[in-house]
Design a protein around this motif. Sequence first.
Motif, PDB file in Angstrom:
ATOM      1  N   UNK A  12       0.857  -1.169   0.000  1.00 24.08           N
ATOM      2  CA  UNK A  12       0.000   0.000   0.000  1.00 24.08           C
ATOM      3  C   UNK A  12       0.900   1.228   0.000  1.00 24.08           C
ATOM      4  N   UNK A  13       0.662   2.086  -0.951  1.00 24.70           N
ATOM      5  CA  UNK A  13       1.432   3.329  -0.976  1.00 24.70           C
ATOM      6  C   UNK A  13       0.468   4.461  -0.646  1.00 24.70           C
ATOM      7  N   UNK A  14       0.794   5.228   0.359  1.00 25.12           N
ATOM      8  CA  UNK A  14      -0.119   6.238   0.867  1.00 25.12           C
ATOM      9  C   UNK A  14      -0.183   7.490   0.010  1.00 25.12           C
ATOM     10  N   UNK A  15      -1.044   8.381   0.430  1.00 28.30           N
ATOM     11  CA  UNK A  15      -1.310   9.611  -0.308  1.00 28.30           C
ATOM     12  C   UNK A  15      -0.050  10.463  -0.376  1.00 28.30           C
ATOM     13  N   UNK A  16       0.183  11.062  -1.530  1.00 24.04           N
ATOM     14  CA  UNK A  16       1.283  12.002  -1.793  1.00 24.04           C
ATOM     15  C   UNK A  16       2.652  11.406  -1.514  1.00 24.04           C
ATOM     16  N   UNK A  17       2.778  10.138  -1.652  1.00 24.37           N
ATOM     17  CA  UNK A  17       4.107   9.560  -1.463  1.00 24.37           C
ATOM     18  C   UNK A  17       4.868   9.627  -2.778  1.00 24.37           C
ATOM     19  N   UNK A  18       6.151   9.585  -2.619  1.00 23.95           N
ATOM     20  CA  UNK A  18       6.999   9.741  -3.790  1.00 23.95           C
ATOM     21  C   UNK A  18       7.965   8.566  -3.838  1.00 23.95           C
ATOM     22  N   UNK A  19       7.819   7.759  -4.850  1.00 22.28           N
ATOM     23  CA  UNK A  19       8.699   6.605  -4.983  1.00 22.28           C
ATOM     24  C   UNK A  19       9.585   6.858  -6.191  1.00 22.28           C
ATOM     25  N   UNK A  20      10.889   6.884  -5.929  1.00 19.40           N
ATOM     26  CA  UNK A  20      11.829   7.205  -7.011  1.00 19.40           C
ATOM     27  C   UNK A  20      12.185   5.941  -7.800  1.00 19.40           C
TER      28      UNK A  20
END
Lengths: 603, 545
Positions: free
Chosen positions: A399-407
């Motif tokens: 689960x990736x939460x709101x406004x997360x940034x995955x490079x």
Amino acid sequence: MRLPPLSYRDSRSSWTKNTGTDTMELQAVLMAAGGGSRMTDLTYNTPKPMLPVGNKPLMWYPLNLLERVGFEEVIVITTKEVQKMMSTDSKMKRDIKMKMEVVCVPEDGDMGTADALRHIQQKIKTDILVVSCDLITDVALHEVVDLFRAHNATLAMLMSKAHEFTETVPGQKGKKRTAEQRDFVGVDESGKRLLFMANEADLEDGLSVRKSIIRKHPRMHIKTGLVDAHLYCLKKAVVDFLTENKSISSIRGELVPYLVRKQFSKTTNSQKVKEDLEDQTQKKNDCSTNHELLISSRDEPLLQLAQERSCWNDHRGDMSEAYHGGKLRCYVHIMEQGLCYRVNTLAAYIEANRQAPKLFEEPPVHPSAIISERCQVGSDSIIGERCQIAEKTSIKRSTIGISSNVKEKVKVTNSIVMHSVTIEEGCNIQGSVICSNAIIGRGADLKYCLVGNGQRIEPEAPCASLWLTQIRVSAVCVRVCVCVFVFFYVCVRACACVCVHYIDGEVREHGQNRTTRNSTAAACSHTHTHTHTRTLLTREHSHAPFVLSFHTTVAKLILSNRFLHTKTCLCGWNTALCHHLFWISTAERTNEVIVGTDQLMEI
Amino acid sequence: MLLQQQRKRSRIVKMADSGVTDGNEKKGDIERAKNEGKELTKEEKQRLRKEKKQQKKSKEKKDDKAIQESGKETKGDSSAVSAPQPSTQSTAQKVPAPVSVPAPEAPTPAEKPPKSKAELKAERRARQEAERASKQSKKGDPGPQGAVSKSKAATNELQPVVKRLPEHIQVDNPDVLKKLAKKLERQQIPLRLDYGYKVSLFSHLHQYSRKAPLTQQLSIPSTVIHPAIVRLGLQYSQGIVAGSNARSIALLHAFKQVIRDYTTPPNEELSRDLVNRLKPYISFLNQCRPLSASMGNAIKYVKKEISNIPSQCKEEEAKRKLLFCIEWYIKEKIILAAKAIAESSIEKISDGDVILIYGCSSLVNHILCEALEKNRKFRVIVVDSRPRLEGREALRRLVQRGISCTYVLISAVSYILPEVSKVFLGAHALLANGYVMSRVGTSQIALVAKAFNVPVLVCCETYKFCERVQTDSFVSNELDDPDDLIVTRNGQTHLEHWQQEPPLGLLNLVYDVTPPDFVDLVITELGMIPCTSVPVVLRVKNVDQ
């Protein structure tokens, strides 16, 4: 197990509205003021009701459950902090159309759930349905309510078969869990009537069942391995009873066992006492008997007449009438299948995140998320709003939460990433929970770690089974990385960090601690007492005074937190941790505590 | 068998057709009902005349055609017979001509079916009666009400007014089902789905599963239906409130709560609005479990009382009046009736009697307990049957009072009967033709008792009397949850997967009817009467109301 679509549920021509009376059948009460004392690491910055599960706040799930079955109003008992967050949370506003009446209770006070009910007593006009904010379930709620309705019960509650949490929990070795206090639940042959309830902690040397129960229900099934979902239907009389009887402070801990026990007490059953009580209602002299009157759901004489004529009986084998003439009846619905989680531990939280997507139909990837084409996002993953996911990343069962940034080139497997987290290039994250606003440095390799709120993991840091949380000791903020059961070489380079590494029981100290030992100990113990979980304890022989002071602090803290009265608890805790028996003896009930291992007896 | 069933049902259809054209129940005012008597007879007369003419014509035609088409075989199926016919026929005449018998008077498909001599005779008699009745009503002074209503009752007896076939015995008819679904949708009541395979003769009845209650389709704080009604419906469908007395009392109790919580919306009249309010509740309860005859009478009474409330009556006053009426009904019709019945039936219990009872009738239990208090010395044999085993509850209640009991299952009834001196039976309803409708198995007990020459006494309050006519247990009955028949013994459940066996059907029938021949006496609060006097009681009741 999803409910069928209901065309009649949202009909507005209700009998209540047409008539203008405010007699309703049930009022819903959501308890959302709990602190989440069993998962303090997660709730350090985010209060438990707002913890994201499947990118929705935890309290959305019970609210949705209520809304789905047709409730139009709900009373939410919560803290000021949560209320503030609720008003800003867009998801809550958009998804919940019910009328929410928020009642705030003081945050710090020892306010139990029953206290909270007492607090809102003025608002309660009819029977209530109490739900805890940490319940995630797809139960067909009518099963519970029907028991309440059909048997005119005082209490109807929901239980579920306990789930085995298969996922590895960060900072935990294997499947080993603290031996939880088991509940013993006694039901009758139909499996619906709740006859008996006891917790392991309250049992001194065995399960003793009162004769009055056995006499009436010679065949009782005692079940274990059940989870109480903390969902209760209660008669209004029970709330009235609570206002009279101020000594009860928690629903689960005190009220429910009291009600279950009272089913078989003589006073509620014998007709004579009841008649006497009629006179006493005005006097209110005899408090205890008066309470019982309030509790027992008084059947009207007509209903009694119907019951007498009916050829139905709830039991057989003895000569007494249906329900044994008892007026107070408790029922339980035990879910055999379907989802039912109480998100009150880290393990449950992780499991709930895995299962949550099954409960609602929404696209797993939010349309406002920016996902580059050359990355792999598994269908079992949820990507929140405004996420940015760069190329060559792979996200599976996460689960990736709101406004997360995955490079770029990041691999996320089996993990929960909360809101506004930045994961730099080349990270490998597996089985971890990363709390909001954390920054994971470039190339970090996290396996089964818990990264606290706002933490910053230095680049190239390989961590395994770590518990990286922030702990406040007095005014000084000390960052302590508490390492638990480390199998691998651990290296965390952070300033003001005390790292203690244990490899196969041998202790080596890395880096110099810059705080005093006592404060370290206090810091550590702080974690212990609050998480009730295994954390490190040392068997450091060379630093005997340290050990002593360390443990004294622990013990003192424990004492102050009223944990010592269960000696077994503490011992079990120790055994589970260090495979060493620490034993503690209180010297004449003073707060002076001597702590030692078997090696440290001489101290 | 199937043919037989069809025939029976087609008869009812015919009865319905020949009945009053105005099938609207809503306008059942008393005044109107009184007038109906006259109108009916006139209409009837005209109709009969027409039929006579037609018959003459058809006879002539037939004669012609019989010569032409004497060789042809008649189709003789029941569908051809279903053209309108006078309803005064006896059963024997209704049997469709067997296919093998060559019909001498073959009817053309467009024509009416042939009439035998017996039929014509019956018709003539009916006509004469009708004429007599109409003369009576004309001759008789318009003043005394009794004469008018009597004639009306007489005509009613002749021509049972089955206004329309109730929905609950036409489940196999998709049109009726559709209509029902529409009605429920209008009333915002969910439709309960039928469960499982039904035994062929009973496909026209509802069969529900207890595991799928209606509440799963309702909102949880129930908004459309009053909570008291929801609770009651659940208790009905789960069998917590069972037995027609208990069901009626519980129903009236729920109605009291509804009335208490009721406030008239602006621009509405209480008498109209409240009746409309009750309608969806009643169809909800009907979905939970088909209404009993006693409940039907209670509902009728409540509706009548509501519509009797004058429009200028204040709301509080009207509600108070209604609540009082309901209280009165329970007291008078159920409690006091039971007392009166107990008193008169105790006379029938003499010392040393061995009384056989079946199942768990609240009234019979009451009588026996009263008899014990009057120091009668008697012994009771409780006969029980699967699947509900209600006899155990009766046994418990009697033994608790100190009555010495024997408990046998129904299969042992012929063994136990030689020692029995009287059979006391309860009733679900008493039908207008004197048949006793009761828990399934009752008729078997009565039959065996008759064979052993043991007197059979049926105890029944008059509020359970019903204007319906029924001679078998097929047409109108109730199917309980077939899963009740599944037994688990020694950890083994044999019928568990019965649904997967297509040739297997489980039938859990609730009621049966006992012919009046097997019943020696009916004890009511009005006294002891033979079964055949039911119409008399009904007539008297109608006059009272």
